[in-house]
Design a protein around this motif. Structure first.
Motif, PDB file in Angstrom:
ATOM      1  N   ILE A  48     -18.441  18.440   4.402  1.00 31.45           N
ATOM      2  CA  ILE A  48     -19.397  19.553   4.479  1.00 31.45           C
ATOM      3  C   ILE A  48     -19.679  19.912   5.944  1.00 31.45           C
ATOM      4  O   ILE A  48     -19.777  21.092   6.279  1.00 31.45           O
ATOM      5  N   LEU A  83     -19.167  23.562   7.338  1.00 30.92           N
ATOM      6  CA  LEU A  83     -20.291  24.303   7.923  1.00 30.92           C
ATOM      7  C   LEU A  83     -19.942  24.765   9.339  1.00 30.92           C
ATOM      8  O   LEU A  83     -20.242  25.896   9.725  1.00 30.92           O
ATOM      9  N   THR A 100     -26.095  28.474   8.922  1.00 29.33           N
ATOM     10  CA  THR A 100     -25.883  27.207   8.213  1.00 29.33           C
ATOM     11  C   THR A 100     -27.010  26.214   8.466  1.00 29.33           C
ATOM     12  O   THR A 100     -27.517  26.091   9.581  1.00 29.33           O
ATOM     13  N   TYR A 140     -27.904  22.113   7.547  1.00 26.88           N
ATOM     14  CA  TYR A 140     -27.505  20.832   6.962  1.00 26.88           C
ATOM     15  C   TYR A 140     -28.744  19.947   6.857  1.00 26.88           C
ATOM     16  O   TYR A 140     -29.465  19.771   7.840  1.00 26.88           O
ATOM     17  N   CYS A 182     -25.930  29.369   4.220  1.00 30.53           N
ATOM     18  CA  CYS A 182     -25.537  28.220   3.416  1.00 30.53           C
ATOM     19  C   CYS A 182     -26.441  27.035   3.746  1.00 30.53           C
ATOM     20  O   CYS A 182     -26.647  26.717   4.914  1.00 30.53           O
ATOM     21  N   ALA A 225     -26.816  22.979   2.935  1.00 32.56           N
ATOM     22  CA  ALA A 225     -26.199  21.809   2.303  1.00 32.56           C
ATOM     23  C   ALA A 225     -27.220  20.693   2.237  1.00 32.56           C
ATOM     24  O   ALA A 225     -27.774  20.280   3.257  1.00 32.56           O
ATOM     25  N   ASP A 258     -27.504  16.992   1.595  1.00 38.13           N
ATOM     26  CA  ASP A 258     -26.743  15.749   1.460  1.00 38.13           C
ATOM     27  C   ASP A 258     -27.649  14.699   0.827  1.00 38.13           C
ATOM     28  O   ASP A 258     -28.855  14.708   1.061  1.00 38.13           O
ATOM     29  N   TYR A 269     -26.022  27.332  -1.948  1.00 39.14           N
ATOM     30  CA  TYR A 269     -26.582  25.987  -1.837  1.00 39.14           C
ATOM     31  C   TYR A 269     -25.532  24.964  -2.242  1.00 39.14           C
ATOM     32  O   TYR A 269     -24.899  25.104  -3.294  1.00 39.14           O
ATOM     33  N   ILE A 270     -25.352  23.979  -1.391  1.00 42.23           N
ATOM     34  CA  ILE A 270     -24.379  22.931  -1.696  1.00 42.23           C
ATOM     35  C   ILE A 270     -25.157  21.633  -1.905  1.00 42.23           C
ATOM     36  O   ILE A 270     -25.935  21.224  -1.037  1.00 42.23           O
TER      37      ILE A 270
END
Ligand SMILES: Nc1ncnc2c1ncn2[C@@H]1O[C@H](COP(=O)(O)OP(=O)(O)O)[C@@H](O)[C@H]1O
Ligand SMILES: [Mg+2]
Length: 375
Positions: A50, A54, A64, A66, A155, A157, A159, A188-189
């Motif tokens: 990811i 990204l 982005t 994270y 985006c 993410a 984790d 959305y991840i």
């Protein structure tokens, strides 16, 4: 020359191998605002994947964010961590960024802290009791709002997303689903590694995130690619390794990203002076690797009940066995089938075993190998 095999933390640049299919697919999904659910066992490369993706889409103009939710063990921590991640994505804490942060989180009080290395970043203060409920929607809408302001796609993410399943109530989960659903401009991840928790969030029809995105399981690295990388790295270091030796290393690592890097790392160190790797070196390298990981395996074993431990050892001797058969139970003195059933459940919840069709398999094949050799 620096050892090119990297293990432990996530990998970037040269140390990041292949995954070109996954990178392409994910980048496209992000461009399209698609939500994606990525599951794999620990150390398969989710974070590496990811972060690389990204980095790539950011260059293409996507906003982005994270977020590592591993330390977000309570709802209040979640707010702090997410607010920090969002503000970090806006850039270095200048006056302009500070204003943007205040606009995005009107109920939180940002302060700028300087870390040891001289890096400045935001932290957030808030009155936990009163602010939690009212600041959550602001927070969850922040990236969408910012993306709209900048006329960009975004985006986020998350984790170790499974951590939110541990909260005392499901408010964050519900609110997230409701808010995110309306964000067409944000992909959305969700990444996770604890199967039972992560699975529960996305596969239970009674939970908010049921059917909320595309599933993308992350498997092992293709052996053929691994061979290519091993060959290139050793060649770069002027270390000779025949095709048979390269195959041997790749097969011993079994396409497992972490263990392949670790084995490569050990062999590089051991063979750099002699400039040559032999089959015997590979065999010894594997022993060294298991010895190194042994400490972790010991700790895991210490945390198990005697029954769970016995079952794991028994299964390592007979990985193909049907564990509830009377033959298996009596051979390894495991007691009643119902007690073994409970032990199995515990081992699955601890992410040590997986159910695969009608068999139980080790999530970590090297843990199994280590148990076999310990005999
Ligand atoms: N694409 C990859 N190429 C090479 N090594 C990888 C790759 N992905 C993971 N690894 C190896 O596995 C280790 C763990 O990766 P990480 O991304 O932290 O996994 P996860 O987030 O799934 O636990 C890395 O330190 C690296 O050694
Ligand atoms: Mg990770």
């Amino acid at each position: 020359m620096k050892n090119p095999f990297v293990y432990g933390e996530e990998v970037t640049g040269e140390a990041f191998w292949n995954r070109s299919q996954e990178v392409k697919e994910l980048a496209r999904d992000i461009q399209n605002g698609q939500n994606v659910i990525i599951f794999s066992a620990r150390r398969y490369g989710k974070t590496s994947l990811i972060k690389n993706v990204l980095g790539k889409v950011k260059k293409e103009g996507i906003l982005t964010v994270y977020v590592d939710l591993y330390p977000a063990i309570t709802r209040e921590k979640f707010i702090e961590i997410y607010a920090k991640a969002v503000s970090r994505s806006l850039g270095k804490p200048t006056q302009k960024v500070l204003e943007a942060v205040k606009r995005l989180f009107p109920k939180l009080i940002p302060k700028i802290v300087i870390r040891g290395e001289g890096e400045a970043e935001f932290e957030f203060d808030y009155e936990p009791k009163s602010v939690f409920k009212t600041s959550l929607p602001d927070l969850l809408n922040a990236v969408h709002k910012r993306a709209q302001e900048e006329k960009k796609t975004a985006c986020v993410a998350f984790d170790e997303f499974q951590e939110i399943a541990n909260y005392a109530d499901s408010e964050v989960e519900k609110e997230m689903r409701t808010v995110f659903q309306a964000h067409r401009n944000v992909s959305y991840i969700f990444l996770g590694s604890k199967k039972h928790l992560f699975g529960r969030i996305f596969q239970d029809p009674n939970r908010p995130f049921y059917k909320s995105g595309k599933h993308m399981p992350l498997g092992r690295l293709p052996i053929i690619e691994v061979k290519r990388y091993l060959k290139e790295r050793f060649e770069d270091g002027g270390i000779q390794a025949s095709p048979e030796v390269i195959s041997d290393i790749a097969e011993k690592g079994a396409g497992h990203p972490y263990y392949t890097q670790l084995l490569g790392h050990i062999l590089w160190d051991e063979c750099f002076e002699q400039k040559r790797i032999t089959t015997k070196d590979v065999e010894e390298g594997l022993d060294k690797m298991l010895l190194r990981e042994g400490e972790l395996y010991e700790t895991i074993l210490d945390g198990l009940t005697p029954k769970q431990k016995n079952l794991l050892v028994a299964l390592s001797f007979e990985p193909e066995a049907r564990v509830f058969s009377s033959q298996f139970l009596s051979r390894f003195h495991l007691g009643s089938a119902s007690s073994v059933q409970r032990a199995c459940q515990g081992l699955i919840e601890k992410d040590l075993l997986d159910r695969e069709s009608d068999r139980l398999v080790f999530q970590d094949p090297f843990f199994c190998l280590w148990l076999q050799r310990k005999r």
